[in-house]
Design a protein around this motif. Structure first.
Motif, short mmCIF file in Angstrom:
data_model
loop_
_atom_site.label_atom_id
_atom_site.label_comp_id
_atom_site.label_asym_id
_atom_site.label_seq_id
_atom_site.Cartn_x
_atom_site.Cartn_y
_atom_site.Cartn_z
N VAL A 21 -7.22 -34.89 -9.15
CA VAL A 21 -5.89 -34.41 -9.53
C VAL A 21 -5.79 -34.25 -11.05
O VAL A 21 -5.29 -33.23 -11.55
N GLN A 22 -6.27 -35.25 -11.77
CA GLN A 22 -6.22 -35.18 -13.24
C GLN A 22 -7.11 -34.05 -13.76
O GLN A 22 -6.74 -33.33 -14.69
N TRP A 23 -8.28 -33.88 -13.14
CA TRP A 23 -9.20 -32.80 -13.53
C TRP A 23 -8.55 -31.44 -13.31
O TRP A 23 -8.63 -30.56 -14.19
N LEU A 24 -7.91 -31.25 -12.16
CA LEU A 24 -7.22 -30.00 -11.87
C LEU A 24 -6.13 -29.72 -12.89
O LEU A 24 -6.01 -28.60 -13.42
N LYS A 25 -5.35 -30.74 -13.17
CA LYS A 25 -4.21 -30.58 -14.08
C LYS A 25 -4.69 -30.24 -15.49
O LYS A 25 -4.16 -29.32 -16.14
N THR A 36 7.97 -30.72 -4.17
CA THR A 36 8.90 -29.64 -4.48
C THR A 36 8.23 -28.48 -5.21
O THR A 36 8.82 -27.41 -5.34
N ASN A 37 7.02 -28.69 -5.72
CA ASN A 37 6.30 -27.65 -6.45
C ASN A 37 5.49 -26.73 -5.54
O ASN A 37 4.80 -25.83 -6.03
N VAL A 38 5.56 -26.94 -4.23
CA VAL A 38 4.77 -26.15 -3.27
C VAL A 38 5.61 -25.02 -2.68
O VAL A 38 6.75 -25.23 -2.26
N SER A 39 5.04 -23.82 -2.66
CA SER A 39 5.66 -22.68 -1.98
C SER A 39 4.61 -22.03 -1.10
O SER A 39 3.43 -22.37 -1.17
N ASP A 40 5.04 -21.09 -0.27
CA ASP A 40 4.06 -20.45 0.62
C ASP A 40 4.42 -18.99 0.88
O ASP A 40 5.59 -18.59 0.76
N ASP A 100 -0.47 -21.43 -15.03
CA ASP A 100 0.76 -22.07 -14.57
C ASP A 100 0.67 -22.79 -13.23
O ASP A 100 1.65 -23.38 -12.78
N GLY A 101 -0.46 -22.71 -12.56
CA GLY A 101 -0.55 -23.37 -11.26
C GLY A 101 -1.76 -22.91 -10.48
O GLY A 101 -2.72 -22.38 -11.03
N ALA A 154 -1.19 -29.93 -5.07
CA ALA A 154 0.23 -30.27 -5.04
C ALA A 154 0.52 -31.54 -5.83
O ALA A 154 1.54 -31.65 -6.52
N LYS A 155 -0.41 -32.50 -5.78
CA LYS A 155 -0.20 -33.77 -6.47
C LYS A 155 -0.26 -33.63 -7.98
O LYS A 155 0.15 -34.55 -8.70
N THR A 156 -0.74 -32.50 -8.50
CA THR A 156 -0.74 -32.30 -9.95
C THR A 156 0.66 -32.11 -10.49
O THR A 156 0.90 -32.28 -11.70
#
Length: 264
Positions: free
Chosen positions: A11-15, A79-83, A24-25, A44-46
């Motif tokens: 997660v930290q690596w991705l972020k 809340t940061n997840v959309s589809d 932005d994502g 998502a956890k980022t």
């Protein structure tokens, strides 16, 4: 495996990678399988924006259902997840209408299966371009560096690979830790590219547990002749695929022209 530590590290690596790239994502293709489920949960956890794409092409309903269940789980917890759902079936059929096909060609089904993966890659990059997102890969170590079980410039066409240093069994460990839906954890792995019920094991001829064993034996310098029966068979399958798919795993070869040829 220290599962929590591994998850936090990824997660930290991705972020950090996304932030340093000034993006932005992430966008991820959700198939209803374990690899895409774990990848999307880690993204998502980022806390960064995470777009989950469903891209069915004559997809089995069970796969569609699992994908939807996982996306609902993510949206209910982050809340940061959309589809977005983009049904590519008509695009795929139009493509088939425009290219010559011979049903006597033994390579036809595989070529069309890989086309599905490449249409999805194009779609992922369309949305990545719209939103300044990175395309997150879902391949694991056995697929990406063991047997090359992915489509070149299909699911292999990504910006970063958070799971590529993890064995399939380790991906499942992460899946349990991340509370991936049971339906996904228990489903037989499949690439879903042929429009039937064949599993990865059906295609490869060996299970992921067997391939992990063969990969470990190769790293120890063992040979197929060191084993008998099923183990020898599996080891040979692994080595044959590893050799045949090196063109996927190695960087694109560049023809180096001697300087003496360039000087007038």
């Amino acid at each position: 495996m220290r599962t929590e530590k591994v998850a936090d590290h990824i997660v930290q690596w991705l972020k950090e990678y996304c932030t340093n790239a000034n993006m932005d994502g992430f966008t991820i293709g959700i198939s209803g399988g374990i690899d895409s489920a774990v990848t999307s949960a880690l993204c998502a956890k980022t806390g960064l924006r995470t777009l989950c794409l469903e891209m069915p092409i004559h997809q089995a309903q069970s796969q569609v259902n699992r994908a939807k269940e996982h996306i609902s789980f993510l949206k209910g917890n982050y809340t940061n997840v959309s589809d977005v759902t983009v049904d590519l079936t008509s695009v795929f059929e139009q493509f088939k209408n425009e290219v010559p096909q011979s049903h006597e060609d033994p390579n036809l089904n595989l070529a069309l299966a890989n086309t599905r993966a490449r249409l999805r890659m194009t779609t992922l990059y369309y949305f990545a371009g719209l939103h300044r997102y990175l395309v997150a890969g879902t391949g694991n170590k056995v697929e990406d560096f063991g047997v090359g079980f992915f489509t070149k410039y299909g699911d292999g066409g990504v910006d970063l690979s958070p799971l590529a240093d993890l064995l399939k069994s380790e991906v499942y460990e992460l899946g349990h830790y991340l509370k991936v839906p049971t339906s996904i954890l228990e489903a037989p792995p499949t690439d879903g590219l042929f429009g039937d019920n064949r599993t990865d094991e059906d295609q490869i001829g060996a299970s992921y547990d067997e391939l992990e064993w063969a990969m470990a034996m190769e790293n120890k310098g063992k040979k197929p002749s060191d084993f008998e029966g099923r183990k020898q068979t599996v080891f040979n399958i692994y080595l044959q695929l590893n050799k045949a798919n090196q063109h996927k795993m190695k960087p694109i070869p560049v023809c180096i022209t001697p300087n003496s040829y360039k000087i007038l």
